[in-house]
Design an enzyme around this catalytic site. Structure first.
Site, PDB file in Angstrom:
ATOM      1  N   HIS A  31     -15.683 -42.246 -17.980  1.00 24.01           N
ATOM      2  CA  HIS A  31     -17.026 -42.671 -17.604  1.00 24.01           C
ATOM      3  C   HIS A  31     -17.443 -43.891 -18.419  1.00 24.01           C
ATOM      4  CE1 HIS A  31     -21.261 -42.638 -16.519  1.00 24.01           C
ATOM      5  NE2 HIS A  31     -20.952 -41.780 -15.565  1.00 24.01           N
ATOM      6  N   HIS A  32     -18.165 -44.787 -17.760  1.00 24.57           N
ATOM      7  CA  HIS A  32     -18.574 -46.035 -18.403  1.00 24.57           C
ATOM      8  C   HIS A  32     -19.509 -45.796 -19.580  1.00 24.57           C
ATOM      9  CE1 HIS A  32     -18.535 -50.276 -18.658  1.00 24.57           C
ATOM     10  NE2 HIS A  32     -18.558 -50.557 -17.368  1.00 24.57           N
ATOM     11  N   CYS A  33     -20.163 -44.648 -19.647  1.00 23.61           N
ATOM     12  CA  CYS A  33     -21.033 -44.381 -20.798  1.00 23.61           C
ATOM     13  C   CYS A  33     -20.226 -44.158 -22.071  1.00 23.61           C
ATOM     14  CB  CYS A  33     -21.945 -43.190 -20.524  1.00 23.61           C
ATOM     15  SG  CYS A  33     -21.128 -41.575 -20.588  1.00 23.61           S
ATOM     16  N   LEU A  50     -19.693 -44.164 -11.688  1.00 25.12           N
ATOM     17  CA  LEU A  50     -19.513 -45.201 -12.694  1.00 25.12           C
ATOM     18  C   LEU A  50     -18.447 -44.806 -13.712  1.00 25.12           C
ATOM     19  CD1 LEU A  50     -23.023 -46.763 -13.299  1.00 25.12           C
ATOM     20  CD2 LEU A  50     -20.922 -47.889 -12.599  1.00 25.12           C
ATOM     21  N   ASN A  79     -19.756 -49.033 -25.524  1.00 24.28           N
ATOM     22  CA  ASN A  79     -19.933 -50.315 -24.857  1.00 24.28           C
ATOM     23  C   ASN A  79     -20.520 -51.320 -25.843  1.00 24.28           C
ATOM     24  OD1 ASN A  79     -19.587 -49.996 -21.651  1.00 24.28           O
ATOM     25  ND2 ASN A  79     -20.404 -48.085 -22.503  1.00 24.28           N
TER      26      ASN A  79
END
Length: 464
Positions: free
Chosen positions: A136-138, A23, A301
């Protein structure tokens, strides 16, 4: 010390739930040559990337998820761990480049180090080179990742990110000094406030029901949804923003409407090519929506979601575009966006982190058949950028895939181009190149239909 939010941590949990998933989200900048000396590139990255503290930090997790992971400075940080070089085989055409991107993005980032890397790619045709950033999407959603990519450039963080964020335009009248001109309106506004709050609450409840149904109730089964492998394919579609504007003006729709209508047309063609029937419930699509009120520069996010069915069952291009417009309008008005944000906020405030982490981990291990595609749209820089004095000729998004979604599409505007970056599972979505060409063909078809005075007859037929 900063903690990972429940939403950000969810991306780690989703990655942990499937060993085939990485991800990380990517951005690819293609730059006119010649490529600078390596030391100059390293100096640039050191200055421009490392100005953001998050890219020098690692995650420290708590035993048994008893608390949210914390961001801490990496005591052994070394830029060399994150910057890599590669050369494409001759002749360095786009097919070689997208093949490399697919390979580079499939590898998971090392969680013992800051969660990003940067590939310097040389050997492109026409003397060009490229920079692939992988985050990373985090750490980042599409907007903050694109902001990072633009931050590498000579112009720095361009203002268009704040100017063009969808939610930044939705300021309330109370925030506008002009609303104070007529003081007699204030008592009426106060009296109307309970009604407004009740309506907003009703929309959020309705939106929450729609989101829950979209995730839990399967749509019509197609080959677009199912188990995936670790390998990836990547493809790119490019359309002119002036062509998009032509369709907008002629039909009174938005950029996002046109983009998703073209995507619907291409998915329709893909299903027919695979011998499958494009039904009304075949393509429920996860459409992330930014909830940023301004461009604060935070790397996190801030998104909600909508889950419309894209109209792959409609053959007529104009009817299909109007259907997309209507369905997105209903999703927005129905409260899906507000419900998604409210749910995330509620989890962050009231649910212990351990419970939310275990729940997300359990849910993401289950096969889901409600959502079959991802389509995210990010507003990018409106003017050409430069990297170490060289022009960035292309800025392309690279989305991840997970949770049995075999394809994912990210849409990014840059200068005068709208680019579609398409990630597909290597084995079950081998036709991503045709998916890309189908998007371009669909926009060309809409432009043609909007010209030569043929529009009146088509709109009349569609409304009839």
């Amino acid at each position: 010390m900063e903690h990972l939010s429940a939403l950000d941590a969810g991306f780690l949990e989703a990655e942990d739930a499937d060993r085939h998933v990485s991800l990380a989200i990517g951005g690819l900048a293609i730059v006119d040559g010649p490529i600078p000396e390596h030391d100059r590139i390293i100096d640039m990255l050191s200055e421009r990337v490392l100005s953001e503290p998050r890219y020098r930090q690692v995650l420290r997790t708590k035993p048994f998820d008893l608390g949210a992971p914390e961001w801490v400075d990496d005591p052994s940080f070394n830029l060399a761990h994150h910057v890599r070089r590669a050369a494409l085989p001759a002749p360095g055409n786009e097919q070689a480049l997208v093949s490399f991107v697919g390979d580079a993005m499939r590898q998971r980032l090392d969680r013992d180090r800051p969660l990003w890397e940067c590939w310097i790619i040389e050997g492109l045709a026409e003397g060009r080179w490229a920079v692939l950033t992988k985050v990373h999407h985090c750490i980042a959603d599409g907007i903050s990742a694109t902001r990072m990519m633009a931050g590498l450039c000579d112009e720095g963080h361009v203002s268009s990110f704040a100017d063009r964020l969808r939610n930044a335009e939705e300021c309330t009248a109370a925030d506008d000094p002009r609303s104070m001109k007529d003081t007699f309106r204030l008592p009426l506004s106060a009296l109307a406030m309970p009604v407004r709050l009740a309506r907003a609450a009703a929309r959020s409840v309705s939106g929450a029901v729609e989101i829950a149904a979209g995730v839990m109730v399967p749509g019509d089964q197609t080959s677009l949804n199912g188990p995936i492998t670790t390998q990836r394919r990547y493809a790119v579609a490019r359309v002119s923003l002036s062509d998009i504007a032509t369709v907008q003006r002629a039909l009174g729709v938005t950029v996002n409407d046109v983009a998703l209508a073209a995507l619907s047309a291409s998915y329709r063609r893909a299903l027919l090519r695979r011998g499958e029937q494009p039904t009304p419930r075949a393509l429920r699509t996860l459409v992330p929506v930014s909830m940023r009120r301004s461009d604060t520069g935070r790397t996190d996010n801030q998104v909600s979601i909508m889950l419309p069915f894209l109209p792959v069952d409609i053959a007529d291009p104009v009817q299909r575009l109007f259907a997309v417009h209507d369905r997105l309008s209903r999703a927005k008005g129905g409260g899906q966006r507000q419900a998604g944000k409210a749910a995330v906020d509620a989890v962050a405030r009231f649910v212990p982190f351990a419970l939310s982490a275990w729940t997300i981990r359990a849910l993401t291990r289950l096969p889901q058949h409600g959502v079959v595609a991802l389509a995210t749209n990010v507003p990018g820089p409106s003017r050409p950028l430069h990297l170490l004095g060289r022009e960035v000729v292309d800025l392309l998004p690279v989305p991840p895939i997970a949770m049995q979604l075999r394809t994912g599409v990210a849409i990014l505007s840059y200068a005068d181009t709208l680019a579609f970056g398409i990630t597909g599972d290597y084995d079950t979505a081998a036709d991503v190149d045709e998916l890309a060409s189908g998007i371009e063909d669909a926009v060309d078809q809409l432009v043609e239909l909007c010209s030569e005075h043929r529009l009146v007859r088509l709109v009349g037929a569609a409304s009839g």
